[in-house]
Design an enzyme around this catalytic site. Structure first.
Site, PDB file in Angstrom:
ATOM      1  N   LYS A   1       5.904  10.501  13.646  1.00  0.00           N
ATOM      2  CA  LYS A   1       5.010   9.559  12.956  1.00  0.00           C
ATOM      3  C   LYS A   1       4.210   8.718  13.954  1.00  0.00           C
ATOM      4  CE  LYS A   1       2.986   6.741  10.255  1.00  0.00           C
ATOM      5  NZ  LYS A   1       1.893   7.066   9.350  1.00  0.00           N
ATOM      6  N   LYS A  22      -1.089  -0.201  15.898  1.00  0.00           N
ATOM      7  CA  LYS A  22       0.275  -0.544  16.333  1.00  0.00           C
ATOM      8  C   LYS A  22       1.164   0.662  16.667  1.00  0.00           C
ATOM      9  CE  LYS A  22       2.274  -0.819  11.703  1.00  0.00           C
ATOM     10  NZ  LYS A  22       3.019   0.450  11.673  1.00  0.00           N
ATOM     11  N   ARG A  78     -21.418   1.456  13.198  1.00  0.00           N
ATOM     12  CA  ARG A  78     -20.868   2.687  12.590  1.00  0.00           C
ATOM     13  C   ARG A  78     -21.942   3.765  12.395  1.00  0.00           C
ATOM     14  NH1 ARG A  78     -15.540   2.153  13.496  1.00  0.00           N
ATOM     15  NH2 ARG A  78     -14.820   0.116  12.840  1.00  0.00           N
ATOM     16  N   CYS A  98      -2.072   1.168  10.698  1.00  0.00           N
ATOM     17  CA  CYS A  98      -1.342   2.198  11.452  1.00  0.00           C
ATOM     18  C   CYS A  98      -1.743   2.242  12.914  1.00  0.00           C
ATOM     19  CB  CYS A  98      -1.648   3.578  10.875  1.00  0.00           C
ATOM     20  SG  CYS A  98      -1.495   3.694   9.149  1.00  0.00           S
ATOM     21  N   TYR A 137       0.819  -1.219   0.000  1.00  0.00           N
ATOM     22  CA  TYR A 137       0.000   0.000   0.000  1.00  0.00           C
ATOM     23  C   TYR A 137       0.849   1.263   0.000  1.00  0.00           C
ATOM     24  CZ  TYR A 137      -4.288  -2.587   0.952  1.00  0.00           C
ATOM     25  OH  TYR A 137      -5.358  -3.431   0.855  1.00  0.00           O
ATOM     26  N   ARG A 193       2.483   8.687   4.936  1.00  0.00           N
ATOM     27  CA  ARG A 193       1.215   9.151   5.518  1.00  0.00           C
ATOM     28  C   ARG A 193       0.074   8.709   4.605  1.00  0.00           C
ATOM     29  NH1 ARG A 193       2.741  15.202   7.877  1.00  0.00           N
ATOM     30  NH2 ARG A 193       3.275  14.449   9.986  1.00  0.00           N
TER      31      ARG A 193
HETATM   32  N1  SAJ Z   1     -12.014   5.031  13.231  1.00  0.00           N
HETATM   33  C1  SAJ Z   1     -12.938   5.199  14.256  1.00  0.00           C
HETATM   34  N2  SAJ Z   1     -13.319   6.469  14.590  1.00  0.00           N
HETATM   35  C2  SAJ Z   1     -12.805   7.562  13.949  1.00  0.00           C
HETATM   36  C3  SAJ Z   1     -11.853   7.361  12.928  1.00  0.00           C
HETATM   37  C4  SAJ Z   1     -11.480   6.087  12.577  1.00  0.00           C
HETATM   38  O1  SAJ Z   1     -13.422   4.237  14.843  1.00  0.00           O
HETATM   39  O2  SAJ Z   1     -13.190   8.681  14.288  1.00  0.00           O
HETATM   40  C5  SAJ Z   1     -11.583   3.680  12.894  1.00  0.00           C
HETATM   41  C6  SAJ Z   1     -11.821   3.326  11.442  1.00  0.00           C
HETATM   42  O3  SAJ Z   1     -13.085   2.708  11.293  1.00  0.00           O
HETATM   43  C7  SAJ Z   1     -10.698   2.343  11.149  1.00  0.00           C
HETATM   44  C8  SAJ Z   1      -9.575   2.820  12.056  1.00  0.00           C
HETATM   45  O4  SAJ Z   1     -10.183   3.640  13.066  1.00  0.00           O
HETATM   46  O5  SAJ Z   1     -11.060   1.035  11.515  1.00  0.00           O
HETATM   47  C9  SAJ Z   1      -8.510   3.616  11.352  1.00  0.00           C
HETATM   48  O6  SAJ Z   1      -9.156   4.627  10.639  1.00  0.00           O
HETATM   49  P1  SAJ Z   1      -8.317   5.835   9.989  1.00  0.00           P
HETATM   50  O7  SAJ Z   1      -9.284   6.789   9.406  1.00  0.00           O
HETATM   51  O8  SAJ Z   1      -7.362   6.348  10.976  1.00  0.00           O
HETATM   52  O9  SAJ Z   1      -7.607   5.111   8.747  1.00  0.00           O
HETATM   53  P2  SAJ Z   1      -6.087   4.674   8.648  1.00  0.00           P
HETATM   54  O10 SAJ Z   1      -5.746   3.630   9.635  1.00  0.00           O
HETATM   55  O11 SAJ Z   1      -5.828   4.360   7.221  1.00  0.00           O
HETATM   56  O12 SAJ Z   1      -5.365   6.003   9.086  1.00  0.00           O
HETATM   57  C10 SAJ Z   1      -4.437   6.624   8.270  1.00  0.00           C
HETATM   58  C11 SAJ Z   1      -3.482   7.212   9.223  1.00  0.00           C
HETATM   59  N3  SAJ Z   1      -2.537   7.873   8.397  1.00  0.00           N
HETATM   60  C12 SAJ Z   1      -1.269   7.445   8.420  1.00  0.00           C
HETATM   61  O13 SAJ Z   1      -0.885   6.549   9.130  1.00  0.00           O
HETATM   62  C13 SAJ Z   1      -0.364   8.180   7.565  1.00  0.00           C
HETATM   63  C14 SAJ Z   1      -4.177   8.206  10.110  1.00  0.00           C
HETATM   64  O14 SAJ Z   1      -3.225   8.827  10.959  1.00  0.00           O
HETATM   65  C15 SAJ Z   1      -4.796   9.273   9.273  1.00  0.00           C
HETATM   66  O15 SAJ Z   1      -5.483  10.194  10.104  1.00  0.00           O
HETATM   67  C16 SAJ Z   1      -5.787   8.612   8.335  1.00  0.00           C
HETATM   68  O16 SAJ Z   1      -5.066   7.657   7.517  1.00  0.00           O
HETATM   69  C17 SAJ Z   1      -6.334   9.703   7.409  1.00  0.00           C
HETATM   70  O17 SAJ Z   1      -7.434  10.153   7.705  1.00  0.00           O
HETATM   71  O18 SAJ Z   1      -5.615  10.068   6.470  1.00  0.00           O
END
Ligand code: SAJ
Length: 431
Positions: free
Chosen positions: A210, A267, A411, A264, A12, A158
């Site tokens: 990070k 962990k 959700r 992300c 990814y 990111r």
């Molecule tokens: N989630 C919640 N509540 C929220 C936001 C997310 O339960 O308010 C859950 C989602 O359903 C998911 C998990 O958390 O299962 C992660 O969601 P995410 O939106 O954080 O998605 P990721 O894991 O792809 O997050 C990445 C991260 N970016 C990087 O590591 C560079 C995160 O820090 C970013 O904020 C997110 O992308 C983004 O929004 O770009």
């Protein structure tokens, strides 16, 4: 300055960044140990299946014009001007330490093929002090010296599934160099593909930034989940509370939900905590992590409540899990909260069917992309991932398909009032 770039790890992170550099005119070679991925990429086919705007088209273009090719052969590093390492860095929960097997294997292979004064950049998310104690240590094992025989930097990715190209092109990035020259070279390299600002710093600061930026989000979500558990007990809709809380300046309450999945968040706070192991105990980070990890189990508690209310037995029931991916409209299932929910239901001898139109195969069970098939004769619809297509579900229609009209909403996708009006027994996280 840079002509040939090797990107290690076609996942990814690696695939989009390789495509971006190839599109910027560099000769890019993707080095990947999994053969089918190498073959797919060389045919211009993208191994990432979710909807990634622009990625499939971009990959096809740069493979066709010869700017990107893939191989298993690390000897490609020998004449590379820059080598990006984009391998996975999961956390081993049993051993309570990072699993650096992929990272170490990649860095070792690069070390064995280092013949130019290449710039080596680690994009993978790593615990603070890993650049010094693991990456630099391995690269210097053959007597080479960082800063003298090669340059070394840490430019944490990111990315986010669904926005892979967008994030690379537009987000600001931190660029940590092992020394000033490495920092300058890395900023110069990324300036070819990043429109966002590039913030030069040292490697340790980059590693801390990070892991902290994701630990921050994990704590934010943990907070929202704890408020949700409180509101459930008080019989108030958390999402209404959240809306009003966020009207207050400087508030940004996140969304409670069925759990926190992905590559992300689950962990990164553990990686950060690991770097100060035996020195301090980051209680807030760990408590938020723990709350987030219990949300899937709370979903099962809500399911049990509904079965109790309808005097149905979970054993031999048919339960439909809607959404295996960890994120809406993505095919990425890494650390998805759906797995602990499915496991717990199977422990209770329920028959579980999974629906997800993005995820094509699932080793531990049967998966369908037909909503009707998933719900036929079902005793409970469990909404784990808010894929857009679920917003169009017709309650009247599915009620006729199901054997028992129960919806457990992880959700906030359905309206409690509408579900109950249509005769469903409804529970929702935070509602
Ligand atoms: N989630 C919640 N509540 C929220 C936001 C997310 O339960 O308010 C859950 C989602 O359903 C998911 C998990 O958390 O299962 C992660 O969601 P995410 O939106 O954080 O998605 P990721 O894991 O792809 O997050 C990445 C991260 N970016 C990087 O590591 C560079 C995160 O820090 C970013 O904020 C997110 O992308 C983004 O929004 O770009």
């Amino acid at each position: 300055m840079f002509k040939k770039i090797v990107v290690v790890g076609m996942g990814y992170v690696g695939i989009p960044v390789a495509a971006e550099f190839a599109n910027a005119g560099f000769d890019v070679v993707g080095v990947e140990i999994i053969k089918w991925k190498v073959d797919w990429i060389n045919k211009g086919k993208c191994p990432i299946q979710g909807n990634e705007p622009g990625l499939t088209k971009l990959l096809k273009k740069v493979v066709k014009n010869g700017k990107l090719r893939a191989t298993k052969d690390f000897m490609e590093c020998r004449d590379a001007d820059a080598i990006l390492i984009c391998t996975e860095t999961p956390f081993d929960l049993k051993r309570k330490e990072p699993d650096y097997s992929a990272l170490k294997s990649a860095v070792n292979s690069v070390a064995e093929n280092l013949e130019k004064k290449s710039l080596i950049v680690v994009e993978s998310t790593i615990a603070p002090k890993t650049m010094e104690n693991v990456v630099k240590f391995i690269l210097e094992k053959n007597g080479k010296k960082a800063g003298k025989d090669f340059y070394l930097a840490n430019c944490p990715e990111r990315v986010m599934p669904g926005k892979l190209l967008h994030n690379i092109e537009n987000l600001d990035r931190v660029v940590g160099g092992i020394d000033k020259k490495s920092q300058e070279l890395a900023v110069e390299l990324y300036s070819h593909i990043v429109k966002g600002k590039l913030y030069p710093t040292d490697c340790l600061t980059a590693e801390i930034v990070k892991t902290t930026e994701n630990a921050y989000r994990d704590v934010q979500i943990g907070f929202a989940n704890e408020i949700a558990l409180i509101c459930e007990k008080l019989g108030v809709d958390t999402f209404k509370v959240r809306e009003l809380v966020n009207k207050c300046p400087y508030r940004d309450m996140h969304l409670p939900g069925a759990g926190v999945g992905g590559h992300c968040l689950p962990k990164d706070s553990l990686l950060l905590a690991y770097s100060v192991k035996d020195k301090i105990d980051p209680r807030m980070l760990m408590t938020a992590r723990e709350i987030n990890e219990t949300m899937p189990l709370h979903m099962v508690e809500l399911i049990k409540e509904c079965f109790k209310e309808t005097k149905k037995d979970l054993k031999k029931s048919k339960i439909s899990i809607f959404g295996l991916a960890y994120l809406a409209n993505s095919d990425d299932t890494r650390n998805t909260p759906a797995i602990p929910i499915i496991e717990k239901l199977k422990e209770n001898e329920a028959n579980v069917v999974i629906h997800d139109s993005y995820v094509k195969k699932f080793d531990e069970g049967n998966i369908t992309d037909s909503i009707d098939e998933a719900l036929k004769g079902s005793d409970c619809l469990v909404l784990v991932t808010a894929h857009d297509e679920y917003k169009k579900i017709n309650l009247k229609k599915i009620k006729k398909l199901m054997r028992t009209p129960i919806i457990v909403d992880g959700r906030n996708l359905f309206s409690k009032e509408e579900c109950e009006k249509e005769g469903f027994v409804y529970r929702g996280i935070g509602k």
